[in-house]
Design an enzyme around this catalytic site. Structure first.
Site, mmCIF file in Angstrom:
data_model
loop_
_atom_site.group_PDB
_atom_site.id
_atom_site.type_symbol
_atom_site.label_atom_id
_atom_site.label_comp_id
_atom_site.label_asym_id
_atom_site.label_seq_id
_atom_site.Cartn_x
_atom_site.Cartn_y
_atom_site.Cartn_z
ATOM 1 C CB CYS A 79 -0.996 -0.026 1.147
ATOM 2 S SG CYS A 79 -2.336 1.179 0.933
ATOM 3 C CG HIS A 201 -4.100 -3.339 2.393
ATOM 4 N ND1 HIS A 201 -3.185 -2.858 3.305
ATOM 5 C CD2 HIS A 201 -4.731 -2.260 1.886
ATOM 6 C CE1 HIS A 201 -3.260 -1.544 3.358
ATOM 7 N NE2 HIS A 201 -4.188 -1.151 2.496
ATOM 8 C CD GLU A 203 -2.031 -6.022 4.933
ATOM 9 O OE1 GLU A 203 -2.393 -4.847 5.084
ATOM 10 O OE2 GLU A 203 -1.403 -6.411 3.926
#
Length: 219
Positions: A79, A201, A203
């Site tokens: 990001c 992202h 994650e």
């Protein structure tokens, strides 16, 4: 061992949770000296580019990241981290790390350049086509230029979670390994030598995102 760069730019906890879930060993630190012996580094971030660069300089992580990239060890940006790895950002018109050549441009400015006859305000022009800024939510990825080694085992057109108003514009298009479609081609996976960056992202992107992190941990 994976090192996580903590420079007060947010998004740290979700990266920690994801690495813990896949049982990948990691060290999180605000001190570059603590990460000097790690095998690979994750450079996350959410927020403002100018603030982030100020924090990197105050902490010494700007020099650390440049030296780590030069070492040839795997480095991945996520990001905001994916953006300030490049040379400059229109967000605050700030000079960034310059690990990869290119600029970070605002969606609205890119939209206006692609529609030079548009008289409306730039963001209203995007809204007219239901393309809100920021680009937020799930979007699928199309692979380019052979894809990325970190996408091993992940089918093309898998969905990932995005939150961003600025767009990576690499100088060399051959480093773009994956793109999303958001009214224009949005470079979303960039890879050159030991540096890989993800505009989305991993994650926060479920099973496909966790697989990216597994692939990175296994490099």
């Amino acid at each position: 061992m994976i090192g996580i760069v903590d420079y007060n730019a947010g998004n740290i906890k979700s990266v920690e949770r994801a690495l813990s879930y896949i049982k990948a060993p990691y060290i999180l630190s605000k001190n570059p000296a603590d990460l000097k012996n790690v095998d690979k580094v994750i450079f996350p971030g959410v927020g403002d580019a100018a603030y982030a660069m100020d924090q990197l300089k105050k902490s010494g992580f700007d020099s650390f990241l440049k030296d780590f990239a030069a070492s040839g060890k795997p480095l991945t940006g996520v990001c905001l981290g994916s953006q300030i790895i490049f040379e400059m950002s229109e967000e605050g018109n700030v000079e960034c790390l310059g690990l990869l050549k290119g600029k970070i441009r605002h969606f609205a400015k890119l939209w206006q350049e692609r529609h030079p006859g548009e008289d409306e305000h730039k963001e209203r022009a995007m809204l007219k086509n239901e393309l809100k800024i920021p680009h937020m939510g799930w979007n699928d990825i199309t692979y380019l230029n052979g894809g990325s080694k970190l996408m091993k085992g992940i089918p093309e057109h898998s969905d990932f979670y995005f939150v961003h108003s600025y767009v990576i514009q690499p100088e060399d298009p051959s480093v773009i390994k994956g793109v999303a479609d958001y009214g224009m081609m949005v470079p979303s996976i960039i890879e050159k030598d030991n540096i890989s960056v993800f505009q989305f992202h991993p994650e926060k992107s479920g099973a496909p995102g966790l697989q990216i992190l597994r692939n990175f941990a296994e490099l």
